[in-house]
Design an enzyme around this catalytic site. Structure first.
Site, PDB file in Angstrom:
ATOM      1  CD  GLU A  60      25.457 -23.950  49.834  1.00 45.27           C
ATOM      2  OE1 GLU A  60      25.659 -25.177  49.962  1.00 45.27           O
ATOM      3  OE2 GLU A  60      26.367 -23.145  49.577  1.00 45.27           O
ATOM      4  CG  ASP A  85      24.330 -21.339  39.920  1.00 45.41           C
ATOM      5  OD1 ASP A  85      24.208 -21.664  38.739  1.00 45.41           O
ATOM      6  OD2 ASP A  85      24.663 -20.186  40.275  1.00 45.41           O
ATOM      7  CG  HIS A 129      29.592 -20.722  40.043  1.00 45.00           C
ATOM      8  ND1 HIS A 129      30.121 -21.892  39.579  1.00 45.00           N
ATOM      9  CD2 HIS A 129      29.887 -20.682  41.373  1.00 45.00           C
ATOM     10  CE1 HIS A 129      30.717 -22.540  40.575  1.00 45.00           C
ATOM     11  NE2 HIS A 129      30.582 -21.839  41.666  1.00 45.00           N
TER      12      HIS A 129
END
Length: 329
Positions: A60, A85, A129
């Site tokens: 990410e 998240d 999550h």
């Protein structure tokens, strides 16, 4: 109008914006051949090729950095972070670079990037999550944050974000992923960023909500109607910038405020809504405001515990009844 599921409306918006503007690019984990983890980018790589719809490594931080760099180079990237998240891993690029670039360059650079992410709350996804982290983003000047509750708003807000010259975080609800709704066919139909929507007119209490809590607020309003309580449902749609005029106008009508959110209570969007009401809207309030949030603990995996963790329509109804009963006691 067409009737589409929530995820189909997202897919529709992405396809139309790729067709409209060749500067629009999409990248993220499994967005290419796989069509995204839940179908949002299905078929787009086949139609627009691997250059414009691109898979990335599982990082990410890289996705965030690519979005900032490509936006500063003149493209209009749409980056996908699979779960809300995981945005924590892209926060440096998002908070320290994208949000500040225009300010620090005196407007010489803009960052027209869109970051899409999916919130998994209310779907049994557990503590890593399911988090609703919107308040982290709302506290950063330079970022716009939107969250559509219906297929039409998911499409319209995403298209507005892609056409915006500033960085916009678009949050989508997994709890609404398969919900159907009418969606305008006009490819230029946009939902303006910064405008809340009164989904139900009322005169006794304002129910503020966004994302996955909108359906619960609407259900609560129907239940309250049976008691003769006329609830107004205000869907924020944009969390930053907050539509204060519509919030204050609603409070001026009803005099009562209840906020329902899936995020934790301290320092949250709901807290900010109540702060605005208690300061700029103080003259309208006839009773103390209420904030319905999950317990200050991680989201549980077991279905029974999760069902108790999130507030439902009945709990919102009970809160409003208690608020009005206290006032008349």
């Amino acid at each position: 109008m067409s009737e589409l599921k929530y995820w189909q409306a997202v897919n529709n918006a992405l396809r139309e914006e790729l067709e409209r503007d060749e500067l629009v690019h999409i990248f993220g984990e499994d967005v290419g051949a796989a069509g995204g983890p839940y179908g949002a980018t299905r078929g787009l790589q086949d139609k627009f090729g691997e250059w414009r719809v691109r898979d990335t490594p599982i990082s990410e931080a890289i996705i965030g950095g690519m979005a900032v760099g490509s936006a500063m180079s003149g493209l209009r990237p749409v980056a996908e972070i699979m779960y809300f998240d995981f945005i924590t891993l892209a926060m440096d690029a998002l908070v320290n670079q994208a949000a500040k670039m225009s300010y620090m360059s005196s407007g010489s650079y803009s960052v027209p990037m869109t970051l899409r992410t999916l919130c998994g709350a209310q779907r049994g996804n557990g503590p890593q999550h399911s988090q609703s982290l919107e308040s982290w983003l709302v506290s950063v000047p330079g970022l716009k944050v939107v969250w559509g509750a219906t297929p039409a708003d998911a499409r319209g807000l995403l298209k507005s974000a892609i056409r915006d010259d500033d960085p916009v975080v678009v949050i989508e609800s997994m709890s609404q992923w398969g919900v159907r709704g009418e969606v305008p066919d006009d490819p230029d139909h946009l939902v303006p960023i910064g405008e809340a929507l009164v989904r139900r007119e009322g005169s006794d209490v304002t129910l503020v909500c966004w994302g996955g809590t909108v359906a619960r607020a609407m259900a609560a309003a129907e239940l309250l109607e049976a008691d003769g309580i006329d609830a107004e449902v205000l869907d924020l749609r944009t969390l930053s910038p907050l539509d204060k005029p519509r919030l204050l106008a609603s409070l001026a009508k009803t005099g009562h405020l209840a906020v329902i959110q899936d995020a934790h209570g301290p320092c949250s969007v709901g807290s900010e809504v109540i702060r605005v009401a208690a300061t700029e809207g103080f003259g309208s309030l006839r009773a103390g405001a209420a904030l319905l949030s999950p317990p200050f603990a991680p989201a549980p995996f077991p279905p029974g515990l999760e069902a108790d963790y999130y507030n439902d329509a009945n709990q919102l109804v009970a809160t409003v009844r208690q608020m009005l009963d206290r006032e008349t006691a």
